[in-house]
Each structure stands twice: as C-alpha cells, then as structure tokens.
Design a protein around this motif. Structure first.
Motif, PDB file in Angstrom:
ATOM      1  N   TYR A   1      17.175  -1.275   3.498  1.00 32.69           N
ATOM      2  CA  TYR A   1      16.098  -0.474   4.093  1.00 32.69           C
ATOM      3  C   TYR A   1      16.316   1.001   3.762  1.00 32.69           C
ATOM      4  CZ  TYR A   1      12.853   1.379   7.589  1.00 32.69           C
ATOM      5  OH  TYR A   1      11.824   2.050   8.207  1.00 32.69           O
ATOM      6  N   LEU A   2      17.552   1.467   3.916  1.00 36.53           N
ATOM      7  CA  LEU A   2      17.870   2.854   3.584  1.00 36.53           C
ATOM      8  C   LEU A   2      17.653   3.107   2.090  1.00 36.53           C
ATOM      9  CD1 LEU A   2      19.021   5.644   4.225  1.00 36.53           C
ATOM     10  CD2 LEU A   2      21.313   4.677   3.962  1.00 36.53           C
ATOM     11  N   ALA A   3      18.124   2.169   1.256  1.00 40.35           N
ATOM     12  CA  ALA A   3      17.962   2.330  -0.186  1.00 40.35           C
ATOM     13  C   ALA A   3      16.484   2.310  -0.569  1.00 40.35           C
ATOM     14  CB  ALA A   3      18.714   1.223  -0.925  1.00 40.35           C
ATOM     15  N   GLY A   4      15.702   1.434   0.078  1.00 43.95           N
ATOM     16  CA  GLY A   4      14.271   1.372  -0.210  1.00 43.95           C
ATOM     17  C   GLY A   4      13.558   2.651   0.179  1.00 43.95           C
ATOM     18  N   PHE A   5      13.975   3.242   1.302  1.00 45.25           N
ATOM     19  CA  PHE A   5      13.386   4.513   1.732  1.00 45.25           C
ATOM     20  C   PHE A   5      13.647   5.607   0.699  1.00 45.25           C
ATOM     21  CE2 PHE A   5      14.119   8.597   3.901  1.00 45.25           C
ATOM     22  CZ  PHE A   5      12.842   8.841   4.380  1.00 45.25           C
TER      23      PHE A   5
ATOM     24  N   LYS B   1       7.590   4.412  -5.648  1.00 47.92           N
ATOM     25  CA  LYS B   1       6.814   5.472  -4.995  1.00 47.92           C
ATOM     26  C   LYS B   1       5.330   5.120  -4.984  1.00 47.92           C
ATOM     27  CE  LYS B   1       6.253  10.523  -5.062  1.00 47.92           C
ATOM     28  NZ  LYS B   1       6.668  11.763  -5.753  1.00 47.92           N
ATOM     29  N   ALA B   2       4.827   4.635  -6.135  1.00 47.26           N
ATOM     30  CA  ALA B   2       3.418   4.232  -6.217  1.00 47.26           C
ATOM     31  C   ALA B   2       3.154   3.016  -5.340  1.00 47.26           C
ATOM     32  CB  ALA B   2       3.053   3.937  -7.670  1.00 47.26           C
ATOM     33  N   PHE B   3       4.098   2.090  -5.305  1.00 45.74           N
ATOM     34  CA  PHE B   3       3.963   0.879  -4.495  1.00 45.74           C
ATOM     35  C   PHE B   3       3.867   1.237  -3.015  1.00 45.74           C
ATOM     36  CE2 PHE B   3       6.187  -2.811  -2.399  1.00 45.74           C
ATOM     37  CZ  PHE B   3       5.171  -3.731  -2.585  1.00 45.74           C
ATOM     38  N   ARG B   4       4.731   2.122  -2.560  1.00 47.66           N
ATOM     39  CA  ARG B   4       4.694   2.526  -1.149  1.00 47.66           C
ATOM     40  C   ARG B   4       3.406   3.273  -0.824  1.00 47.66           C
ATOM     41  NH1 ARG B   4       9.123   6.432   1.991  1.00 47.66           N
ATOM     42  NH2 ARG B   4       7.823   6.817   3.829  1.00 47.66           N
ATOM     43  N   ARG B   5       2.990   4.161  -1.718  1.00 48.05           N
ATOM     44  CA  ARG B   5       1.750   4.916  -1.470  1.00 48.05           C
ATOM     45  C   ARG B   5       0.552   3.969  -1.364  1.00 48.05           C
ATOM     46  NH1 ARG B   5       2.162   8.258  -5.351  1.00 48.05           N
ATOM     47  NH2 ARG B   5       0.894   7.114  -6.871  1.00 48.05           N
ATOM     48  N   LYS B   6       0.523   2.969  -2.231  1.00 47.08           N
ATOM     49  CA  LYS B   6      -0.582   2.000  -2.207  1.00 47.08           C
ATOM     50  C   LYS B   6      -0.623   1.249  -0.884  1.00 47.08           C
ATOM     51  CE  LYS B   6      -2.316  -2.088  -4.656  1.00 47.08           C
ATOM     52  NZ  LYS B   6      -2.058  -3.030  -5.789  1.00 47.08           N
ATOM     53  N   LEU B   7       0.536   0.854  -0.383  1.00 51.12           N
ATOM     54  CA  LEU B   7       0.596   0.126   0.891  1.00 51.12           C
ATOM     55  C   LEU B   7       0.146   1.003   2.046  1.00 51.12           C
ATOM     56  CD1 LEU B   7       3.986  -1.781   0.470  1.00 51.12           C
ATOM     57  CD2 LEU B   7       1.698  -2.781   0.448  1.00 51.12           C
ATOM     58  N   GLN B   8       0.615   2.248   2.074  1.00 53.81           N
ATOM     59  CA  GLN B   8       0.265   3.130   3.171  1.00 53.81           C
ATOM     60  C   GLN B   8      -1.211   3.530   3.116  1.00 53.81           C
ATOM     61  OE1 GLN B   8       4.615   5.263   3.218  1.00 53.81           O
ATOM     62  NE2 GLN B   8       3.011   6.289   4.352  1.00 53.81           N
ATOM     63  N   GLU B   9      -1.753   3.689   1.916  1.00 55.46           N
ATOM     64  CA  GLU B   9      -3.180   4.002   1.794  1.00 55.46           C
ATOM     65  C   GLU B   9      -4.039   2.827   2.233  1.00 55.46           C
ATOM     66  OE1 GLU B   9      -3.622   5.178  -2.242  1.00 55.46           O
ATOM     67  OE2 GLU B   9      -2.944   7.248  -1.896  1.00 55.46           O
ATOM     68  N   ALA B  10      -3.477   1.612   2.146  1.00 54.93           N
ATOM     69  CA  ALA B  10      -4.191   0.413   2.603  1.00 54.93           C
ATOM     70  C   ALA B  10      -4.069   0.228   4.117  1.00 54.93           C
ATOM     71  CB  ALA B  10      -3.663  -0.821   1.882  1.00 54.93           C
ATOM     72  N   GLY B  11      -3.370   1.164   4.799  1.00 59.38           N
ATOM     73  CA  GLY B  11      -3.273   1.112   6.246  1.00 59.38           C
ATOM     74  C   GLY B  11      -2.032   0.433   6.786  1.00 59.38           C
ATOM     75  N   LYS B  12      -1.070   0.109   5.904  1.00 57.13           N
ATOM     76  CA  LYS B  12       0.157  -0.534   6.371  1.00 57.13           C
ATOM     77  C   LYS B  12       1.043   0.491   7.075  1.00 57.13           C
ATOM     78  CE  LYS B  12      -0.994  -4.413   4.384  1.00 57.13           C
ATOM     79  NZ  LYS B  12      -1.438  -5.567   5.210  1.00 57.13           N
TER      80      LYS B  12
ATOM     81  N   VAL C   1       4.288   2.631   8.163  1.00 55.76           N
ATOM     82  CA  VAL C   1       5.339   3.175   7.293  1.00 55.76           C
ATOM     83  C   VAL C   1       6.533   2.235   7.228  1.00 55.76           C
ATOM     84  CG1 VAL C   1       6.994   5.059   7.009  1.00 55.76           C
ATOM     85  CG2 VAL C   1       4.634   5.559   7.662  1.00 55.76           C
ATOM     86  N   LYS C   2       6.964   1.717   8.377  1.00 57.40           N
ATOM     87  CA  LYS C   2       8.130   0.835   8.391  1.00 57.40           C
ATOM     88  C   LYS C   2       7.897  -0.410   7.560  1.00 57.40           C
ATOM     89  CE  LYS C   2      11.447  -1.413  11.469  1.00 57.40           C
ATOM     90  NZ  LYS C   2      11.837  -1.655  12.884  1.00 57.40           N
ATOM     91  N   LEU C   3       6.710  -1.002   7.692  1.00 53.49           N
ATOM     92  CA  LEU C   3       6.390  -2.193   6.903  1.00 53.49           C
ATOM     93  C   LEU C   3       6.385  -1.870   5.416  1.00 53.49           C
ATOM     94  CD1 LEU C   3       3.756  -4.867   7.754  1.00 53.49           C
ATOM     95  CD2 LEU C   3       3.893  -3.985   5.427  1.00 53.49           C
ATOM     96  N   ALA C   4       5.861  -0.696   5.049  1.00 56.25           N
ATOM     97  CA  ALA C   4       5.831  -0.298   3.644  1.00 56.25           C
ATOM     98  C   ALA C   4       7.243  -0.130   3.096  1.00 56.25           C
ATOM     99  CB  ALA C   4       5.037   0.998   3.482  1.00 56.25           C
ATOM    100  N   ILE C   5       8.141   0.438   3.892  1.00 52.68           N
ATOM    101  CA  ILE C   5       9.523   0.626   3.431  1.00 52.68           C
ATOM    102  C   ILE C   5      10.228  -0.720   3.295  1.00 52.68           C
ATOM    103  CG2 ILE C   5      11.762   1.635   4.010  1.00 52.68           C
ATOM    104  CD1 ILE C   5      10.246   3.906   5.378  1.00 52.68           C
ATOM    105  N   ILE C   6       9.973  -1.646   4.223  1.00 50.18           N
ATOM    106  CA  ILE C   6      10.560  -2.984   4.111  1.00 50.18           C
ATOM    107  C   ILE C   6      10.084  -3.663   2.832  1.00 50.18           C
ATOM    108  CG2 ILE C   6      10.534  -5.299   5.123  1.00 50.18           C
ATOM    109  CD1 ILE C   6      10.509  -3.935   7.886  1.00 50.18           C
TER     110      ILE C   6
END
Length: 309
Positions: A252-256, A266-277, A279-284
């Motif tokens: 989890y720390l490494a993923g963050f 970075k793009a993967f996390r941004r896409k998830l958060q823009e879809a409304g996920k 933050v914790k779920l996006a980092i997992i």
C-alpha cells in the motif's frame, strides 16, 4: 500424496500431534531433542500446522533438517475447514486431528524449506519495523509533551532509537549484499519507482514467492485480491481480505509512492479517482497493479522499463 498426514497443533511449550493413518495422538515438548525425534518419525509424511506467530519456527527448523515435507497453513483457512466439517469444539488435540484431516482433504501446497539468509533477513526487517513503530510513538509523545524533563527524556530515547534503526538497516543491507540471489532480486525491485532499499528488503523477507507464482496467486497471498460477494441477482462490493497483512501494508505504501512518480500508475490512479473511486480504493488498486508488475519483473529477470512521457 505422502503415505501419512500428520496434524500438529502448536503451543508455546509443546506440540500436539495426530497421525492420520493410525489415529495415534501424542504430545511432544517444544525442546530440540523432542522435535528432532518427532521429525525422524515423520519422514515420508506430510506434516500440517498453522502459522502461529513464530512459535512454529523450532518445529519447522527440525522438519527442514530432517528433510520432512510440511505445509504451514493460514489459521483462518484451518478454522473455516473446521467449521465446514462441523467441529465447533476447540482443543489442542481436536485441532491436531482437524489439521491432519485438512491435509488429506485439501492437499495444501508444501512450504519450501527455509533459506537461512532469508530467515535472518526476516528477523532483522521485523526488528527494524518494531523499532520504527516505537520511534513513531515517541515522536508523537514528544509533540504532545510540555514538561521539560519529559521532553529531554523523549529526545534522548528518539536519538537511541534512530541509532538502533540505522544499525539494523546497515545489517539488512549487509545480509542482502552477501547473498547473490537476494542482491540481484533487490536490485531489480529497486528499479521500480516507489521501491527503495527498505521496501525491497520487506518484500524479499515477507514475500519470497514473488516472481514464482502467477498474478492471481501472488495477489491472493499478499492480501490484495478482490473477493466477490454476490448472491443471485445481488452484486456486492468486492473486498480484499486475508493474505499477509504486513505485505499488504508494504505494498500500500509502495503503491502510494509509485502512483506519484511512475507514469503508468500515476495515470491509472488519476483515471480511478476521476471515475469517482475513493482515494484509498485507488491506492489499493495501484498496489495490486504494482504487485503484478514486480512479479513479472522478477519472473522474467528484467528491470522496470519507464514509459516515456
């Protein structure tokens, strides 16, 4: 399948043993001589026992020395097997028999013999993390303390802990550097953004299967595999559970960190958060994707290849 399956329930001072083929039960004191004698009798069998927070290590060492095949199983899996077979009572002897029957029914994957260097690395990493938790607690207390004497005492303890942590980190680096296989695997891991020397050491110590299993199996082992909760037309939310909690926290720390510096994550996390996920779920999700990448890197013996742009 071995000719016999032996279930072992582990306590601090003894082990309870059940031989499935004969129905014989016995208690063996947790002493080197007794464990060696038991290991000699167990040759040719599969020995099944639960991970017991370190109490199982003397038994595993005796079995390794005797060349006995054993499976260290997850306690939750063992309890679920017991419930599924109608065993509600819990005693040491009952548990030993249940583990033997579980071994016969499920044929768990044998646990590889322990590598002494990896065992020492795991011990050092565990101790370093213990001191790290103590350091964080003392720093928090320092922020809250007002009495000058208490603050001086806390500052002195913080200085001691930082010196001890530095010494342990040097020992960890020395153990990895002295072993060609560990050194090469650490080097490969550290080519991935978000994986520094300490995170690499934690993965080497606590997830030795990395690079040796498929992506689904390694995610399950690390506690990052999403589990369905569906029934009929109902589709529940997928959740992660089980696996190795310390490995999950490390990833989890490494993923963050990696989701801030690696372009793909970075793009993967941004896409998830823009879809409304959340933050914790996006980092997992990033941690799970990172684990898949690391698993492939070690499997193929290749460095991480940054994506341009």
């Amino acid at each position: 399948m071995p000719q016999d399956v032996i279930g072992v329930d582990i306590a601090k001072d003894w082990i309870d043993v059940f031989f499935l083929s004969t129905g014989r039960a016995e208690r063996v004191q947790m002493r080197a001589a007794g464990l060696r004698a038991f290991a000699a009798r167990a040759r040719g069998a599969l020995v099944v026992f639960e991970a017991s927070g370190g109490y199982e290590r003397p038994l595993a060492e005796a079995l390794d020395a005797a060349g006995v095949v054993y499976a260290r199983v997850n306690p939750r899996q063992a309890r679920e097997f017991a419930r599924a077979t109608g065993r509600l009572a819990k005693t040491d002897r009952v548990d030993a028999r249940m583990l033997a029957e579980m071994g016969r029914a499920l044929a768990p994957r044998p646990t590889p013999p322990a590598d002494p260097d990896r065992v020492r690395l795991a011990a050092l990493v565990g101790r370093r993390d213990d001191l790290g938790a103590m350091l964080q607690a003392e720093v928090t207390r320092l922020h809250q303390a007002r009495d000058p004497s208490v603050r001086r005492d806390l500052q002195g303890m913080i200085a001691v802990l930082r010196r001890r942590i530095g010494k342990l980190e040097a020992e960890i680096a020395a153990v990895i550097g002295a072993d060609a296989a560990l050194s090469d695997r650490s080097r490969l891991l550290r080519t991935m953004p978000g994986i520094g020397p300490l995170l690499a050491a934690r993965l080497l110590a606590r997830l030795p299967e990395l690079g040796r299993l498929d992506r689904r199996a390694i995610a399950k082992l690390a506690g990052l595999a999403p589990h369905a909760c569906d029934s009929g037309r109902f589709r529940g939310r997928r959740r992660i559970w089980g696996g190795r909690a310390e490995v999950r926290r490390t990833l989890y720390l490494a993923g963050f960190i990696a989701s801030r510096y690696d372009p793909v994550l970075k793009a993967f996390r941004r896409k998830l958060q823009e879809a409304g996920k959340p933050v914790k779920l996006a980092i997992i999700a990033c941690a799970r994707k990172l684990l898949t990448i690391l698993n492939a890197m070690l499997r193929d013996q290749r460095e991480h290849q940054p994506v341009a742009g």
